[in-house]
Design a protein around this motif. Structure first.
Motif, short mmCIF file in Angstrom:
data_model
loop_
_atom_site.label_atom_id
_atom_site.label_comp_id
_atom_site.label_asym_id
_atom_site.label_seq_id
_atom_site.Cartn_x
_atom_site.Cartn_y
_atom_site.Cartn_z
N THR A 222 0.86 -1.18 0.00
CA THR A 222 0.00 0.00 0.00
C THR A 222 0.90 1.23 0.00
O THR A 222 2.00 1.22 0.55
CB THR A 222 -0.94 0.06 1.23
N ILE A 223 0.44 2.26 -0.65
CA ILE A 223 1.17 3.53 -0.66
C ILE A 223 0.24 4.61 -0.12
O ILE A 223 -0.85 4.82 -0.65
CB ILE A 223 1.63 3.92 -2.08
N ARG A 224 0.65 5.23 0.95
CA ARG A 224 -0.15 6.31 1.53
C ARG A 224 0.13 7.57 0.73
O ARG A 224 1.30 7.97 0.57
CB ARG A 224 0.25 6.44 3.00
N VAL A 225 -0.91 8.18 0.21
CA VAL A 225 -0.74 9.35 -0.64
C VAL A 225 -2.01 10.20 -0.55
O VAL A 225 -3.09 9.67 -0.31
CB VAL A 225 -0.46 8.94 -2.11
N GLU A 232 -1.33 11.76 -10.38
CA GLU A 232 0.07 12.04 -10.69
C GLU A 232 0.95 10.84 -10.30
O GLU A 232 1.84 10.44 -11.06
CB GLU A 232 0.47 13.28 -9.89
N LEU A 233 0.67 10.28 -9.15
CA LEU A 233 1.48 9.14 -8.70
C LEU A 233 1.25 7.92 -9.60
O LEU A 233 2.18 7.20 -9.94
CB LEU A 233 1.13 8.79 -7.24
N THR A 234 0.01 7.72 -10.00
CA THR A 234 -0.30 6.60 -10.89
C THR A 234 0.50 6.72 -12.19
O THR A 234 1.10 5.75 -12.67
CB THR A 234 -1.81 6.57 -11.22
N ILE A 235 0.53 7.92 -12.74
CA ILE A 235 1.27 8.15 -13.99
C ILE A 235 2.75 7.84 -13.78
O ILE A 235 3.39 7.18 -14.59
CB ILE A 235 1.06 9.61 -14.47
N LYS A 236 3.27 8.29 -12.64
CA LYS A 236 4.69 8.06 -12.34
C LYS A 236 4.98 6.56 -12.23
O LYS A 236 5.96 6.05 -12.79
CB LYS A 236 5.03 8.77 -11.03
N ILE A 344 -0.84 -2.94 -6.04
CA ILE A 344 -0.51 -1.72 -5.30
C ILE A 344 -1.80 -0.98 -4.96
O ILE A 344 -2.65 -0.79 -5.83
CB ILE A 344 0.41 -0.80 -6.14
N SER A 345 -1.94 -0.60 -3.72
CA SER A 345 -3.13 0.16 -3.31
C SER A 345 -2.73 1.57 -2.90
O SER A 345 -1.84 1.75 -2.07
CB SER A 345 -3.81 -0.53 -2.12
N LEU A 346 -3.38 2.55 -3.51
CA LEU A 346 -3.14 3.93 -3.13
C LEU A 346 -4.13 4.31 -2.03
O LEU A 346 -5.35 4.20 -2.22
CB LEU A 346 -3.32 4.84 -4.35
N VAL A 347 -3.58 4.72 -0.90
CA VAL A 347 -4.43 4.92 0.27
C VAL A 347 -4.50 6.40 0.64
O VAL A 347 -3.51 6.98 1.06
CB VAL A 347 -3.87 4.10 1.46
N GLY A 348 -5.67 6.98 0.47
CA GLY A 348 -5.88 8.36 0.88
C GLY A 348 -6.12 8.44 2.38
O GLY A 348 -6.30 7.42 3.05
N PHE A 374 5.72 12.56 -2.76
CA PHE A 374 4.28 12.34 -2.61
C PHE A 374 3.92 12.11 -1.13
O PHE A 374 2.99 11.38 -0.82
CB PHE A 374 3.83 11.14 -3.45
N GLU A 375 4.70 12.74 -0.25
CA GLU A 375 4.44 12.55 1.17
C GLU A 375 3.03 13.07 1.49
O GLU A 375 2.65 14.16 1.05
CB GLU A 375 5.47 13.32 2.01
#
Ligand code: ADP
Ligand code: MG
Length: 428
Positions: A222-225, A232-236, A344-348, A374-375
């Motif tokens: 998981t990525i905390r973002v 933007e992070l997805t594109i990266k 990968i999970s993007l976690v808001g 992307f902190e």
């Protein structure tokens, strides 16, 4: 064990070889002989374990061996929950069926019924259908089920989830008493057991958990973002990882459209697939994704149900599902048929609680990463109460998901690719 040992005809063995299958999957090994004997089957197996050939091959062989009427009424009926799944099952049935001169057709809603009716008039031995359109054509007296010898319910648990129980019962009532019944389901809830008891006769229970369970072969992180930075992070991630084929999940249809548009603008060819898209648009998107013209498929949970996307290396949860079981279904899109995959999970900030619920279901902790640049700045809050999903919430399955039975600790972070020689491989 080889396909030769299962009692299949030479014609079908040739078709299997043409399809590129070398060894039967565990569920195929167990299923094929039993179905050939004419027995009812209750089979439990996860997605990606090769169920389609498990029922299609013996079903076709049985039909081919029995006398055929010249007007070719429907003799085998395969019910599936979604249009996409129906189309995929038809593809497999056709690949094998041609070898034994069996004709198949598919019917589902959302497209004109004219070609479907025409196909039925010309005679089909095997009909693949979603329940709604099937009953619709029956009500119009364009189709009869009075010659059905074999019934298959594919992904029965999904069908119940999607509210098809009444339709299934109506279909059952239209079938001849004497017939063979096959029921396939990934999970065995009370409702499935009840349904099974209502129409299966002395079923043989067939169970297959792949040796390396799917979840074990998937590297999960998981990525905390912050929400605002997710695109933007997805594109990266896609660009830097040079991902060529990635499936991205969003919670809403609208969100799927928006993300696909933004990725397209960033020169990453993308298509959205969800319930509001026409059948043509969905089929086109899926075909483009499979043949490599579309790099990113953005999907909602319902749209992705049962999709067969062979050897998908990357799954991204752009938003986490509010139902933890859906997470397991989503990441089941990767690491299929013996290949390894990454989820990968993007976690808001408001999704942290979802991660906790998922970890509880999995019985393990997921890695939590932060990407430099992307902190997260958003506070961590409870999830928004607003119902954003596209279907009513369902009760979590109290028995948990059998796929996770063996999941645990860090053992499943090795990314798969172990040296098990018996492991059957998916087509490439
Ligand atoms: P399920 O219905 O259990 O989700 P499928 O029948 O859709 O699984 O099969 C998953 C994938 O594995 C498909 O791409 C299928 O063509 C492939 N496959 C099935 N059986 C075999 C086999 N014996 N060898 C290699 N690939 C297989
Ligand atoms: Mg299937």
């Amino acid at each position: 064990m080889s396909f030769k040992d299962l009692g299949l005809s030479q014609a079908l063995l040739n078709a299997i070889e043409r399809k590129g299958y070398e060894t039967p999957s565990p569920i195929q090994e167990k299923c094929i002989p039993v179905v050939l004997e004419g027995k009812d089957v209750l089979a439990s197996a996860q997605t990606g374990t090769g169920k389609t050939a498990g029922f299609a091959l013996p079903l076709l062989q049985q039909l081919a061996q029995r006398p055929q009427k010249h007007n070719r009424p429907v003799r085998a009926l395969i019910l599936t929950p979604t249009r996409e799944l129906a189309a995929q099952v038809l593809e497999d049935v056709n690949d094998f069926g041609k070898a034994v001169d069996m004709r198949a057709a598919v019917i589902f809603g959302g497209v004109s019924q004219v070609p479907q009716v025409k196909a039925i008039r010309n005679g089909v031995d095997v009909l693949v259908a979603t329940p709604g359109r099937l009953l619709d054509l029956i009500d119009q007296r364009l189709l009869s089920l009075s010659n059905v010898e074999i019934l298959v319910l594919d992904e029965a648990d999904r069908m119940l989830d999607m509210g098809f129980l009444r339709d299934i019962k109506r279909v059952l009532a239209l079938l001849p008493e004497r017939r063979q019944n096959l029921l396939f389901s990934a999970t065995f809830s009370k409702d499935i057991k009840k349904l099974a008891q209502s129409f299966l006769h002395n079923p043989v229970m067939v169970e297959a958990t792949p040796e390396n369970t799917t979840v074990e072969k998937i590297e999960q992180r998981t990525i905390r973002v912050d929400k605002a930075k997710k695109t933007e992070l997805t594109i990266k991630l896609i660009a830097e990882g040079k991902w060529q084929q990635v499936l991205i999940f969003t919670r809403t249809k609208h969100g799927a459209n928006r993300l696909a548009e933004k990725l397209d603008k960033a020169k990453i060819s993308s298509a959205a697939i969800h319930g509001n898209k026409t059948q043509n648009a969905r089929t086109k998107a899926l075909a483009g994704f499979k043949n490599g013209n579309v790099r990113v498929l953005v999907a909602t949970d319902i749209a992705a149900r049962g999709l067969d996307i062979p050897l998908l290396p990357h799954v991204v949860n752009y938003e986490l599902p509010n139902i933890p079981e859906d997470y397991v279904h989503r990441i089941g899109r990767t690491g299929r048929a013996g290949a390894s995959g990454e989820a990968i999970s993007l976690v808001g900030g408001d999704e942290v609680d979802y991660v906790k619920a998922i970890e509880k279901l999995l019985g393990e902790k997921l890695s939590r990463d932060i990407i430099p640049g992307f902190e997260p700045l958003d506070p961590e809050t409870a999830p928004e109460k607003k119902q954003q999903g596209q279907r009513p919430p369902r009760k979590p399955n109290p028995s948990g998901n059998p796929r996770n039975k063996n999941a645990g600790g860090s053992a499943n972070r090795n990314g798969g690719g172990g040296g098990n020689k018996n492991k059957w491989r998916g087509r490439r």
